[in-house]
Design a protein around this motif. Structure first.
Motif, mmCIF file in Angstrom:
data_model
loop_
_atom_site.group_PDB
_atom_site.id
_atom_site.type_symbol
_atom_site.label_atom_id
_atom_site.label_comp_id
_atom_site.label_asym_id
_atom_site.label_seq_id
_atom_site.Cartn_x
_atom_site.Cartn_y
_atom_site.Cartn_z
ATOM 1 N N LEU A 51 0.800 -1.220 0.000
ATOM 2 C CA LEU A 51 0.000 0.000 0.000
ATOM 3 C C LEU A 51 0.837 1.277 0.000
ATOM 4 O O LEU A 51 0.342 2.346 -0.357
ATOM 5 C CB LEU A 51 -0.950 0.002 1.206
ATOM 6 C CG LEU A 51 -2.055 -1.057 1.180
ATOM 7 C CD1 LEU A 51 -2.836 -1.047 2.478
ATOM 8 C CD2 LEU A 51 -2.983 -0.843 0.005
ATOM 9 N N ALA A 52 2.100 1.179 0.382
ATOM 10 C CA ALA A 52 2.962 2.364 0.465
ATOM 11 C C ALA A 52 3.085 3.119 -0.863
ATOM 12 O O ALA A 52 3.014 4.350 -0.867
ATOM 13 C CB ALA A 52 4.335 1.982 1.001
ATOM 14 N N PRO A 53 3.271 2.451 -2.017
ATOM 15 C CA PRO A 53 3.384 3.212 -3.272
ATOM 16 C C PRO A 53 2.139 4.046 -3.579
ATOM 17 O O PRO A 53 2.230 5.058 -4.268
ATOM 18 C CB PRO A 53 3.587 2.132 -4.339
ATOM 19 C CG PRO A 53 4.125 0.963 -3.604
ATOM 20 C CD PRO A 53 3.516 1.025 -2.237
ATOM 21 N N ALA A 54 0.987 3.637 -3.068
ATOM 22 C CA ALA A 54 -0.251 4.385 -3.291
ATOM 23 C C ALA A 54 -0.456 5.453 -2.218
ATOM 24 O O ALA A 54 -1.443 6.189 -2.264
ATOM 25 C CB ALA A 54 -1.444 3.438 -3.313
ATOM 26 N N GLY A 55 0.457 5.534 -1.258
ATOM 27 C CA GLY A 55 0.328 6.530 -0.202
ATOM 28 C C GLY A 55 -0.727 6.175 0.823
ATOM 29 O O GLY A 55 -1.255 7.046 1.511
#
Length: 170
Positions: A51-55
């Motif tokens: 989920l980190a790449p999507a913020g």
């Protein structure tokens, strides 16, 4: 005043529904004894990295609090109690997270699709309004229109993703 047949039937269905929900909750408590958050602590998860790449900050399961403890802006009021009655503890919260992520994903996908359809149709309208008197320009415009129409056809289709089954009934 005597109850109508429809009223009696509604009350009967409500009693059966409540009885089944209670039975499912009792089965869940007898089968799923170890709290879900303990399992998550041992097994680890890649949710943070996914989920980190999507913020998006991944939910953490550090204790056995249920969905009500984490709801934002008081969205889970007392009148929502029957809906959330079977969502108990960290396992119930995890199931709710999956459901909410799926619903949010479907909503966002619809908005993306509609945006792309609008933009593609605008490009097709530009092609139709352009001067196609030159044969080379006309050929290029027809090729582009064909490509854009194929894109519209793709947007009309549904996609299917497979997930492991996460809901069970007793």
């Amino acid at each position: 005043m005597a109850k109508s047949t429809a009223q009696r039937q509604r009350e009967y269905r409500e009693r059966v529904k409540l009885r089944d929900e209670k039975a499912n909750l009792e089965v869940s408590k007898s089968v799923f004894r170890r709290p879900f958050f303990e399992f998550m602590a041992q097994s680890g998860s890649a949710m943070d990295e996914l989920l980190a790449p999507a913020g998006i900050e991944a939910p953490s399961f550090e204790d056995d609090r249920g969905p009500k403890a984490f709801a934002l802006n008081g969205i889970l009021e007392d009148n929502d109690e029957p809906f959330f009655a079977d969502l108990v503890g960290s396992l119930g919260r995890a199931e709710l997270v999956v459901d909410c992520l799926l619903d949010a994903t479907a909503d966002l996908a619809w908005h993306i699709k509609e945006y792309k359809r609008t933009e593609i149709k605008a490009r097709l309208a530009e092609i139709e309004a352009s001067d196609l008197s030159d044969p080379a320009t006309k050929k290029a415009a027809l090729k582009e229109a064909t490509r854009l129409n194929k894109m519209l056809d793709q947007l009309d289709k549904q996609v299917r993703w497979t997930f492991p089954q996460w809901k069970v009934t007793g």
